[in-house]
Design a protein around this motif. Structure first.
Motif, PDB file in Angstrom:
ATOM      1  N   UNK A  21      36.774  56.823  30.064  1.00 57.02           N
ATOM      2  CA  UNK A  21      37.421  56.503  31.513  1.00 57.02           C
ATOM      3  C   UNK A  21      36.661  55.751  32.362  1.00 57.02           C
ATOM      4  N   UNK A  22      35.298  55.387  32.068  1.00 55.16           N
ATOM      5  CA  UNK A  22      34.663  54.596  33.210  1.00 55.16           C
ATOM      6  C   UNK A  22      34.925  53.287  33.249  1.00 55.16           C
ATOM      7  N   UNK A  54      35.796  32.942  43.365  1.00 55.69           N
ATOM      8  CA  UNK A  54      34.508  32.522  43.067  1.00 55.69           C
ATOM      9  C   UNK A  54      34.728  31.305  42.017  1.00 55.69           C
ATOM     10  N   UNK A  55      33.864  30.168  42.110  1.00 54.27           N
ATOM     11  CA  UNK A  55      33.974  28.956  41.314  1.00 54.27           C
ATOM     12  C   UNK A  55      32.758  29.174  40.423  1.00 54.27           C
ATOM     13  N   UNK A  56      31.880  29.836  40.686  1.00 52.48           N
ATOM     14  CA  UNK A  56      30.387  30.260  40.120  1.00 52.48           C
ATOM     15  C   UNK A  56      30.410  31.303  39.459  1.00 52.48           C
ATOM     16  N   UNK A  57      30.836  32.599  39.965  1.00 62.26           N
ATOM     17  CA  UNK A  57      30.659  33.834  39.578  1.00 62.26           C
ATOM     18  C   UNK A  57      31.936  34.451  38.817  1.00 62.26           C
ATOM     19  N   UNK A  58      31.784  34.509  37.622  1.00 62.52           N
ATOM     20  CA  UNK A  58      32.872  34.981  36.760  1.00 62.52           C
ATOM     21  C   UNK A  58      32.777  36.341  36.117  1.00 62.52           C
ATOM     22  N   UNK A  59      32.049  37.257  36.855  1.00 67.86           N
ATOM     23  CA  UNK A  59      31.827  38.624  36.687  1.00 67.86           C
ATOM     24  C   UNK A  59      33.165  39.435  36.701  1.00 67.86           C
ATOM     25  N   UNK A  60      33.378  40.214  35.686  1.00 64.06           N
ATOM     26  CA  UNK A  60      34.752  41.161  35.891  1.00 64.06           C
ATOM     27  C   UNK A  60      34.492  42.525  35.550  1.00 64.06           C
ATOM     28  N   UNK A  61      35.394  43.384  36.131  1.00 65.97           N
ATOM     29  CA  UNK A  61      35.056  44.833  36.204  1.00 65.97           C
ATOM     30  C   UNK A  61      36.267  45.380  35.007  1.00 65.97           C
ATOM     31  N   UNK A  62      36.029  46.239  34.113  1.00 66.87           N
ATOM     32  CA  UNK A  62      36.840  46.521  33.285  1.00 66.87           C
ATOM     33  C   UNK A  62      36.934  48.040  33.500  1.00 66.87           C
ATOM     34  N   UNK A  63      38.413  48.596  33.803  1.00 73.27           N
ATOM     35  CA  UNK A  63      38.745  50.019  33.866  1.00 73.27           C
ATOM     36  C   UNK A  63      38.846  50.782  32.877  1.00 73.27           C
ATOM     37  N   UNK A  64      38.705  52.225  33.050  1.00 71.80           N
ATOM     38  CA  UNK A  64      39.519  53.017  31.942  1.00 71.80           C
ATOM     39  C   UNK A  64      38.911  52.652  30.608  1.00 71.80           C
ATOM     40  N   UNK A 110      37.756  52.774  26.871  1.00 70.43           N
ATOM     41  CA  UNK A 110      38.300  53.733  25.633  1.00 70.43           C
ATOM     42  C   UNK A 110      37.257  53.410  24.456  1.00 70.43           C
ATOM     43  N   UNK A 111      37.068  54.261  23.405  1.00 75.87           N
ATOM     44  CA  UNK A 111      36.510  54.120  22.240  1.00 75.87           C
ATOM     45  C   UNK A 111      36.692  52.696  21.857  1.00 75.87           C
ATOM     46  N   UNK A 112      37.978  52.208  21.722  1.00 74.35           N
ATOM     47  CA  UNK A 112      38.289  51.089  20.970  1.00 74.35           C
ATOM     48  C   UNK A 112      37.841  49.572  21.813  1.00 74.35           C
ATOM     49  N   UNK A 113      37.381  50.011  22.929  1.00 83.09           N
ATOM     50  CA  UNK A 113      36.902  48.985  23.653  1.00 83.09           C
ATOM     51  C   UNK A 113      35.372  48.557  23.227  1.00 83.09           C
ATOM     52  N   UNK A 114      34.689  49.267  22.546  1.00 79.44           N
ATOM     53  CA  UNK A 114      33.579  48.982  22.202  1.00 79.44           C
ATOM     54  C   UNK A 114      33.378  47.827  21.247  1.00 79.44           C
ATOM     55  N   UNK A 115      32.407  46.949  21.531  1.00 78.99           N
ATOM     56  CA  UNK A 115      32.201  45.588  20.835  1.00 78.99           C
ATOM     57  C   UNK A 115      31.382  44.631  21.464  1.00 78.99           C
ATOM     58  N   UNK A 116      31.391  43.545  21.069  1.00 81.84           N
ATOM     59  CA  UNK A 116      30.494  42.337  21.847  1.00 81.84           C
ATOM     60  C   UNK A 116      31.504  41.543  22.602  1.00 81.84           C
ATOM     61  N   UNK A 117      30.897  41.426  23.815  1.00 82.48           N
ATOM     62  CA  UNK A 117      32.048  40.529  24.520  1.00 82.48           C
ATOM     63  C   UNK A 117      31.086  39.004  24.969  1.00 82.48           C
ATOM     64  N   UNK A 163      29.850  53.161  23.380  1.00 84.45           N
ATOM     65  CA  UNK A 163      30.342  54.224  23.682  1.00 84.45           C
ATOM     66  C   UNK A 163      29.099  55.413  24.095  1.00 84.45           C
ATOM     67  N   UNK A 164      28.927  55.672  25.195  1.00 85.06           N
ATOM     68  CA  UNK A 164      27.701  56.550  25.661  1.00 85.06           C
ATOM     69  C   UNK A 164      28.426  58.063  25.470  1.00 85.06           C
ATOM     70  N   UNK A 165      27.540  58.677  24.579  1.00 82.96           N
ATOM     71  CA  UNK A 165      27.929  60.074  24.517  1.00 82.96           C
ATOM     72  C   UNK A 165      26.939  60.984  24.952  1.00 82.96           C
ATOM     73  N   UNK A 166      27.244  61.522  26.068  1.00 81.83           N
ATOM     74  CA  UNK A 166      26.238  62.486  26.727  1.00 81.83           C
ATOM     75  C   UNK A 166      25.874  63.695  25.959  1.00 81.83           C
ATOM     76  N   UNK A 167      26.949  64.237  25.287  1.00 86.24           N
ATOM     77  CA  UNK A 167      26.618  65.495  24.458  1.00 86.24           C
ATOM     78  C   UNK A 167      25.475  65.626  23.658  1.00 86.24           C
TER      79      UNK A 167
END
Length: 233
Positions: free
Chosen positions: A21-22, A69-79, A81-88, A113-117
């Protein structure tokens, strides 16, 4: 060739840990002249890669960190999910007769995925082990103290304010005397009169000195020294 030498693409993040969810951020910047062509974010590499973001598509969970921006292509990915884990990978493409080819790509960012438990349980386990070790040390210390105190109490138990009374001993037959030259003779138990009295000597048992007594290891057997009184000839 000149464009290839001066162009630089930077993807500084090696690893990112995210909870469910982060929103997480993937960083990518470019500098120097670049050829015409889009920049994309891909998940995975090779034939099974998935496009996470490009400059022309629509991606509901993805937004630009620096819009326009034409030089900064950083992105935010919301919500997340466990299936989002991988290499980007941040990838710059160059237009070609085949539609587009890879011009530069970043080193990749591993998103997990970070598992605080799990972390909390590990911390809790470590705390419990520390308390158990501390309790064991305290119990051992108390046991040694009790054992030492019991040994010392047995050694120090004495009638008459911690000193032995004179104890009569039958010894040294043949030594005769008319009287015992000792100030403690008045405290001696009464003896039978007769020739037997002249053959009785006695020992005054004394406790060990304090320094010697404290220097002994717990469990050492009690011991005393004897002051022998002999009859005057």
């Amino acid at each position: 060739a000149q464009e290839g030498q001066d162009f630089e693409l930077r993807q500084p993040q090696d690893k990112v840990s995210v909870t469910v969810g982060e929103t997480f951020t993937l960083t990518c910047t470019m500098s120097g002249p670049s050829p015409p062509g889009p920049l994309k974010w891909l998940k995975g590499w090779g034939s099974e890669n998935e496009t996470i973001y490009d400059q022309t598509g629509t991606f509901p969970r993805v937004t630009r960190a620096v819009v326009g921006s034409n030089t900064d292509f950083s992105i935010h990915v919301g919500d997340f999910r466990p299936e989002d884990a991988g290499t980007y990978y941040c990838v710059k493409f160059r237009k070609s007769l085949l539609g587009g080819e890879v011009f530069r790509r970043g080193g990749g960012t591993v998103v997990s995925l970070y598992e605080p438990t799990v972390v909390a349980s590990m911390v809790a386990t470590a705390v419990v082990l520390c308390f158990l070790l501390l309790g064991l040390l305290v119990a051992l210390w108390v046991y040694r103290r009790k054992r030492r105190g019991k040994t010392e109490s047995q050694c120090l138990a004495r009638p008459g304010q911690g000193t032995f009374l004179p104890i009569p001993l039958r010894c040294c037959a043949g030594t005769r005397s008319n009287e015992i030259l000792d100030a403690e003779t008045s405290h001696r138990p009464s003896q039978q009169s007769g020739r037997e009295d002249n053959d009785i000597h006695y020992a005054d048992l004394q406790p060990l000195p304090t320094a010697l007594r404290h220097g002994r290891n717990p469990g050492t057997a009690c011991s005393e020294y004897a002051s022998i009184r002999v009859a005057a000839k």
